[in-house]
Design a protein around this motif. Sequence first.
Motif, PDB file in Angstrom:
ATOM      1  N   UNK A 148     -96.077  34.030 -65.040  1.00 27.75           N
ATOM      2  CA  UNK A 148     -95.408  33.764 -66.312  1.00 27.75           C
ATOM      3  C   UNK A 148     -94.192  34.678 -66.472  1.00 27.75           C
ATOM      4  N   UNK A 149     -94.408  35.967 -66.240  1.00 27.55           N
ATOM      5  CA  UNK A 149     -93.331  36.931 -66.474  1.00 27.55           C
ATOM      6  C   UNK A 149     -92.152  36.716 -65.530  1.00 27.55           C
ATOM      7  N   UNK A 150     -92.460  36.376 -64.276  1.00 22.68           N
ATOM      8  CA  UNK A 150     -91.380  36.283 -63.289  1.00 22.68           C
ATOM      9  C   UNK A 150     -90.541  35.009 -63.430  1.00 22.68           C
ATOM     10  N   UNK A 151     -91.095  33.999 -64.095  1.00 21.74           N
ATOM     11  CA  UNK A 151     -90.302  32.778 -64.273  1.00 21.74           C
ATOM     12  C   UNK A 151     -89.047  33.069 -65.100  1.00 21.74           C
ATOM     13  N   UNK A 152     -89.200  33.787 -66.209  1.00 21.31           N
ATOM     14  CA  UNK A 152     -88.008  34.061 -67.019  1.00 21.31           C
ATOM     15  C   UNK A 152     -87.082  35.042 -66.307  1.00 21.31           C
ATOM     16  N   UNK A 153     -87.668  35.996 -65.575  1.00 22.51           N
ATOM     17  CA  UNK A 153     -86.832  36.909 -64.780  1.00 22.51           C
ATOM     18  C   UNK A 153     -86.000  36.120 -63.769  1.00 22.51           C
ATOM     19  N   UNK A 154     -86.661  35.176 -63.113  1.00 23.85           N
ATOM     20  CA  UNK A 154     -85.970  34.392 -62.078  1.00 23.85           C
ATOM     21  C   UNK A 154     -84.819  33.581 -62.687  1.00 23.85           C
ATOM     22  N   UNK A 155     -85.082  32.973 -63.842  1.00 25.05           N
ATOM     23  CA  UNK A 155     -84.004  32.226 -64.504  1.00 25.05           C
ATOM     24  C   UNK A 155     -82.857  33.169 -64.899  1.00 25.05           C
ATOM     25  N   UNK A 156     -83.225  34.313 -65.500  1.00 21.55           N
ATOM     26  CA  UNK A 156     -82.194  35.233 -65.991  1.00 21.55           C
ATOM     27  C   UNK A 156     -81.337  35.780 -64.848  1.00 21.55           C
ATOM     28  N   UNK A 157     -82.009  36.223 -63.775  1.00 29.35           N
ATOM     29  CA  UNK A 157     -81.240  36.806 -62.676  1.00 29.35           C
ATOM     30  C   UNK A 157     -80.470  35.735 -61.909  1.00 29.35           C
ATOM     31  N   UNK A 158     -81.065  34.545 -61.811  1.00 27.98           N
ATOM     32  CA  UNK A 158     -80.338  33.433 -61.178  1.00 27.98           C
ATOM     33  C   UNK A 158     -79.049  33.150 -61.918  1.00 27.98           C
ATOM     34  N   UNK A 159     -79.120  33.120 -63.246  1.00 29.51           N
ATOM     35  CA  UNK A 159     -77.920  32.892 -64.057  1.00 29.51           C
ATOM     36  C   UNK A 159     -76.933  34.048 -63.911  1.00 29.51           C
TER      37      UNK A 159
END
Lengths: 353, 251, 176
Positions: A148-159
């Motif tokens: 759960x936590x890494x999904x938003x991290x992945x989106x944020x860092x991808x952006x």
Amino acid sequence: MAERFLMKGNEALAEAAIQAGCRHFFGYPITPQTELAAYMSKKMPKIGGTYLQAESEIAAANMVLGASAAGVRAMTSSSSPGISLKTEAISYMAGSDVPALIINVQRGGPGLGGIQPSQADYWQATRALGHGDFHILVFAPATVQEMVNLVSTAFDLGDKYRMPAMILADGMLGQMMEPVELPEATETQAAPKTWAVDGHEFKRERNVVNSLYLTPNDLESRVKARFERYENIKQTEQRAEEYLTDDADIVVVAYGASARVAHSAVDLARAQGIKAGMVRPITLWPFPTNIVQKVAKTAKQFLCVEMSMGQMIDDVKLSINCSKPVNFYGRTGGIIPTPAEICEEIKILEGAK
Amino acid sequence: MAIVFDRPKSLLDVTLSYCPGCTHGIVHRLVAEVMDELDIQGKTVGVAPVGCAVMAYDFFACDMIQAPHGRAPAVATGIKRAKPDNIVFTYQGDGDLAAIGTAETIHAATRGENITIIFINNAIYGMTGGQMAPTTLPNQVTQTTPYGRDVDSAGYPIRVCELLSTLDGVALAQRVSVDSVKNVNLAKKAIKKGFQNQIDKKGFSIIEVVSTCPTNWGLTPVEAVKWLQENMLPYYPLGVYKDGEKGDRLK
Amino acid sequence: MSLNMVIAGFGGQGILFAGKIVAYSGLIDGKEISWLPSYGPEMRGGTANCSICISDKAIGSPLVTTPNVFIAMNGPSFDKFINSVEPGGIVIVESSLINKKVERDDVKVSYVPASALAEENGLKGLANIILIGKLFKEFGFSSEEALYKAVEKCVPAKKAHLIEANKKALELGMNS
């Protein structure tokens, strides 16, 4: 504290993506990630989002390319054989500096392989997720909460870095249920995507999302600029968790599902008086070189544990320039090792010193 | 003095990369004229293919994206689903659309994806130097059918408009050509209808333009037009194969 | 004491659902838990099994290979797992469907004719829950309150009318 409830890893990944503002999911059925797509098909229509079952993994990944290029948070999910088909679009995303989230709930391979949990796509994820000189961000959760936590991290860092990001999970994490707390839905603070192709409306210069540079010098300078960004990411985004490494003689390095088993094995070894510890990489690219190097100053040897024939072991050896022995224990084909067999390996290695 | 003929605003003032006598230039101009007349350049996103039109992103004045080979309809689907108010078109050749991208084409069509496809059928792979295309005619000589396309070995050409017209997601499937002034005018009308359908949310529109490739056919531009009329048009009859809106046959 | 449990049987016997009730009971008590099903073609008509862990500490491997609790709901599953049970562990055998006896003498065995009991008491299809009731008596994996709450949580809203039957099945198992 938010309410804890039980969720399957696959469903937790889907809900976390929705919470992170993703409203566009393009997929194609494959075991063992099925529940993720099914969850999206149930939820997306109710929140004004898109769930689209494409004609193939190839098409699904290219739909993500289109949607991400138009400026929205978009994602796809699959399992090993399906990820191979998505590599075409992922290479184009990398070459066009388009972010996106790709989830790989790994199963055994090569070929059609099996459907049981595996970690045999490490090289693919960190070395060659498509043709050409590029990297993507790769995250390796070990619990449903961390998924759960890494999904938003992945989106944020991808952006942030304008590059694709992958959650490298496996059939065990995808299928299991654990307690999770879902974060409050937050408005994403991402910088406006001024590069997106969504119609210039005569208010800005036209945008072009493209990976073709026929002049070698142009292409080289584009790739070099991208690698400068990668260098910055390597310095700032490494993540790993240490467990009992301070006084450890033997340090196990394991990620995802095998890290959970290895964690139990380290406890077993400690109970028998062996000074064992563990480093659990959370980012696989960038690999947490700094932490492994730091641990290598005190550890006498390493043991890489993977559900593969040994892939991450290369990065461990490279990180420490082979300055300490790096051993390997793995099961493959869909077999999850047991804590006992890893502990046995630790005992053999410590006795054999 | 009044200007009666000018470059459409939606076509950039650059030199096109196409060979002399190639009909891509005419079709580009028609698409740009339609964008101007419908006043949609500001909200249009074009999808360039792999093939001779790969650099179409350098020619149109709207936002552009370059797609992997054959995947333009999937990329267009992603854009349109993300931004339904944008106008999205793809511009694809026969190898891109009817060989490597067959699945993407058929499924975008059957989903009734609200996009517009401009399909250039010149019966050959131009960019790579003249190999057999899925639309290469029986007995036609290409680099990879040096003895002429042998249908027993290489199979038969695909008639894309006829094929797609069976699908209920399709609003418009029309085959045109730009071999004469009359046909250029008909082609423009069809392209305009294809974009208007999208504005009206009618579903998937495809306009197949039977085109020439003088370079790889080994003919002068004038001979190529004559070859098209004598060989291509009998196999690929011009006309409207579907004209309505998605799902209309089910009502 | 931590629970490391395997429940196994045919697809359709409610193996995964029974496991979910145990897992939720632990969750409601504020414990760490994990629930890991078998998956794939074997779920379609073949054997199904599920690993459940409840612990005060973070769960390491969620795949239980040496269970301290094993519930067997059919013969093939009995054969597959019986020798993996930890010495001193608890074994519950669905004796309406399994006519074998446990030959080991280092485990505590209960034989419960759960399907027959369910049938007799108008609780058809709830043999799995009867066995969970029995397990609760043998190995208090959670508080009783949490167990009943877990039933309310796990029975889907569409089948809310079955909550009482599930609770009745639990009691039947506890008293069997």
